[in-house]
Design a protein around this motif. Sequence first.
Motif, PDB file in Angstrom:
ATOM      1  N   VAL A  42      16.301 -98.821   2.268  1.00  0.00           N
ATOM      2  CA  VAL A  42      15.741 -97.616   1.664  1.00  0.00           C
ATOM      3  C   VAL A  42      14.846 -97.999   0.498  1.00  0.00           C
ATOM      4  CG1 VAL A  42      17.773 -96.241   2.296  1.00  0.00           C
ATOM      5  CG2 VAL A  42      17.655 -97.325   0.034  1.00  0.00           C
ATOM      6  N   SER A  43      14.000 -97.061   0.091  1.00  0.00           N
ATOM      7  CA  SER A  43      13.194 -97.242  -1.104  1.00  0.00           C
ATOM      8  C   SER A  43      14.079 -97.042  -2.326  1.00  0.00           C
ATOM      9  CB  SER A  43      12.042 -96.241  -1.128  1.00  0.00           C
ATOM     10  OG  SER A  43      11.336 -96.308  -2.350  1.00  0.00           O
ATOM     11  N   SER A  44      13.970 -97.925  -3.305  1.00  0.00           N
ATOM     12  CA  SER A  44      14.859 -97.872  -4.462  1.00  0.00           C
ATOM     13  C   SER A  44      14.740 -96.564  -5.237  1.00  0.00           C
ATOM     14  CB  SER A  44      14.596 -99.050  -5.395  1.00  0.00           C
ATOM     15  OG  SER A  44      13.262 -99.035  -5.869  1.00  0.00           O
ATOM     16  N   HIS A  45      13.548 -95.959  -5.274  1.00  0.00           N
ATOM     17  CA  HIS A  45      13.397 -94.737  -6.078  1.00  0.00           C
ATOM     18  C   HIS A  45      14.222 -93.586  -5.516  1.00  0.00           C
ATOM     19  CE1 HIS A  45      10.376 -93.133  -3.164  1.00  0.00           C
ATOM     20  NE2 HIS A  45      10.780 -91.980  -3.635  1.00  0.00           N
ATOM     21  N   ALA A  46      14.608 -93.700  -4.222  1.00  0.00           N
ATOM     22  CA  ALA A  46      15.400 -92.643  -3.597  1.00  0.00           C
ATOM     23  C   ALA A  46      16.896 -92.937  -3.635  1.00  0.00           C
ATOM     24  CB  ALA A  46      14.959 -92.447  -2.145  1.00  0.00           C
ATOM     25  N   SER A  47      17.288 -94.051  -4.260  1.00  0.00           N
ATOM     26  CA  SER A  47      18.689 -94.462  -4.202  1.00  0.00           C
ATOM     27  C   SER A  47      19.194 -94.929  -5.564  1.00  0.00           C
ATOM     28  CB  SER A  47      18.875 -95.590  -3.181  1.00  0.00           C
ATOM     29  OG  SER A  47      20.199 -96.088  -3.208  1.00  0.00           O
ATOM     30  N   PRO A  48      19.914 -94.089  -6.293  1.00  0.00           N
ATOM     31  CA  PRO A  48      20.511 -94.530  -7.554  1.00  0.00           C
ATOM     32  C   PRO A  48      21.443 -95.723  -7.370  1.00  0.00           C
ATOM     33  CG  PRO A  48      20.537 -92.143  -7.421  1.00  0.00           C
ATOM     34  CD  PRO A  48      20.116 -92.640  -6.069  1.00  0.00           C
ATOM     35  N   GLY A  49      22.081 -95.822  -6.217  1.00  0.00           N
ATOM     36  CA  GLY A  49      22.959 -96.963  -5.969  1.00  0.00           C
ATOM     37  C   GLY A  49      22.198 -98.277  -5.951  1.00  0.00           C
ATOM     38  N   VAL A  50      21.042 -98.304  -5.286  1.00  0.00           N
ATOM     39  CA  VAL A  50      20.210 -99.502  -5.282  1.00  0.00           C
ATOM     40  C   VAL A  50      19.709 -99.797  -6.691  1.00  0.00           C
ATOM     41  CG1 VAL A  50      18.018-100.466  -4.469  1.00  0.00           C
ATOM     42  CG2 VAL A  50      19.555 -99.333  -2.852  1.00  0.00           C
ATOM     43  N   GLN A  51      19.401 -98.752  -7.448  1.00  0.00           N
ATOM     44  CA  GLN A  51      18.968 -98.947  -8.830  1.00  0.00           C
ATOM     45  C   GLN A  51      20.077 -99.588  -9.675  1.00  0.00           C
ATOM     46  OE1 GLN A  51      17.340 -95.179 -10.311  1.00  0.00           O
ATOM     47  NE2 GLN A  51      16.637 -94.750  -8.227  1.00  0.00           N
ATOM     48  N   LEU A  52      21.314 -99.186  -9.433  1.00  0.00           N
ATOM     49  CA  LEU A  52      22.428 -99.788 -10.162  1.00  0.00           C
ATOM     50  C   LEU A  52      22.570-101.262  -9.779  1.00  0.00           C
ATOM     51  CD1 LEU A  52      24.826 -99.621 -12.067  1.00  0.00           C
ATOM     52  CD2 LEU A  52      26.201 -98.721 -10.162  1.00  0.00           C
ATOM     53  N   ALA A  53      22.398-101.568  -8.499  1.00  0.00           N
ATOM     54  CA  ALA A  53      22.439-102.967  -8.065  1.00  0.00           C
ATOM     55  C   ALA A  53      21.336-103.773  -8.739  1.00  0.00           C
ATOM     56  CB  ALA A  53      22.323-103.050  -6.547  1.00  0.00           C
ATOM     57  N   ASP A  54      20.163-103.152  -8.914  1.00  0.00           N
ATOM     58  CA  ASP A  54      19.056-103.808  -9.613  1.00  0.00           C
ATOM     59  C   ASP A  54      19.431-104.111 -11.057  1.00  0.00           C
ATOM     60  OD1 ASP A  54      15.941-104.319 -10.003  1.00  0.00           O
ATOM     61  OD2 ASP A  54      16.562-102.960 -11.599  1.00  0.00           O
ATOM     62  N   LEU A  55      20.054-103.158 -11.740  1.00  0.00           N
ATOM     63  CA  LEU A  55      20.473-103.367 -13.127  1.00  0.00           C
ATOM     64  C   LEU A  55      21.447-104.538 -13.224  1.00  0.00           C
ATOM     65  CD1 LEU A  55      21.064 -99.675 -14.272  1.00  0.00           C
ATOM     66  CD2 LEU A  55      19.121-101.124 -14.874  1.00  0.00           C
ATOM     67  N   VAL A  56      22.357-104.626 -12.274  1.00  0.00           N
ATOM     68  CA  VAL A  56      23.327-105.730 -12.250  1.00  0.00           C
ATOM     69  C   VAL A  56      22.611-107.055 -12.015  1.00  0.00           C
ATOM     70  CG1 VAL A  56      25.218-106.751 -10.926  1.00  0.00           C
ATOM     71  CG2 VAL A  56      25.296-104.317 -11.545  1.00  0.00           C
TER      72      VAL A  56
END
Length: 241
Positions: free
Chosen positions: A185-199
């Motif tokens: 998925v595109s990261s802007h559509a997924s807060p979960g992927v965004q959290l993985a990015d922060l980690v």
Amino acid sequence: MAHLVYIDETGSVGKGAKKQKLLTLAAVLVHEDKVQALAERFREVAWDHLKHLPADFELHGNEIWNGTGVWEPFKESPTKLIEVYEQAIAVLDDLEVNVSHASVHKERLHKRYGGTADGNAYLLALQFLLEKIDFGYSGHKILIADEQKEHQLRAVKMVADLQDWGAGVVPGHKLKSVIDSIHFVSSHASPGVQLADLVAYALQRQWNSWDTHPDAKAAIGRITDLIGARTQTWRAAWPAA
């Protein structure tokens, strides 16, 4: 009940990748009944600090830490940027989100296989990551990863093979708790992927010792300590030294 496993990577492509020894895939395991709460918490971060919700808003570790993108107004206020990052990453504890990560040491991989396996670094890290979460955390798991145009087709095939008979890039273990395919998925559509990015971004900053200011070093230490407390799987990079 299932966990949604959100995956993002750092250290393989883009600006500065050659300076990063590790290609790392980070995963956050969000219980299905807390997915909406995660999205709400990230919107709160925007409202608390930006006072509005920008179009296509998403949290990027690099942008927050360096004061770029929507966070540029705070570029001259590192303390504020650290506050934003810590507020966002606090959802790991607040929503009981577990973490797992797998790293491939790019230079050691190159030397071990004479460069022939360099193009498999992402898939190797993905295989090791999935095996970790399969053994390390109970319950069914659904995989959602940030878009990877270069690797998506091969990743989907590898996940299917691991589910069927445990065949990955290298001999592995059959996945028992991962259901369905891997979804990109595109990261802007997924807060979960965004959290993985922060980690993933915080881990790379710590491992590469990018911060020299005492306040920044202390902050990245607090952030990675929180990540470590939520990580119950093994963490050593592969191949071993």
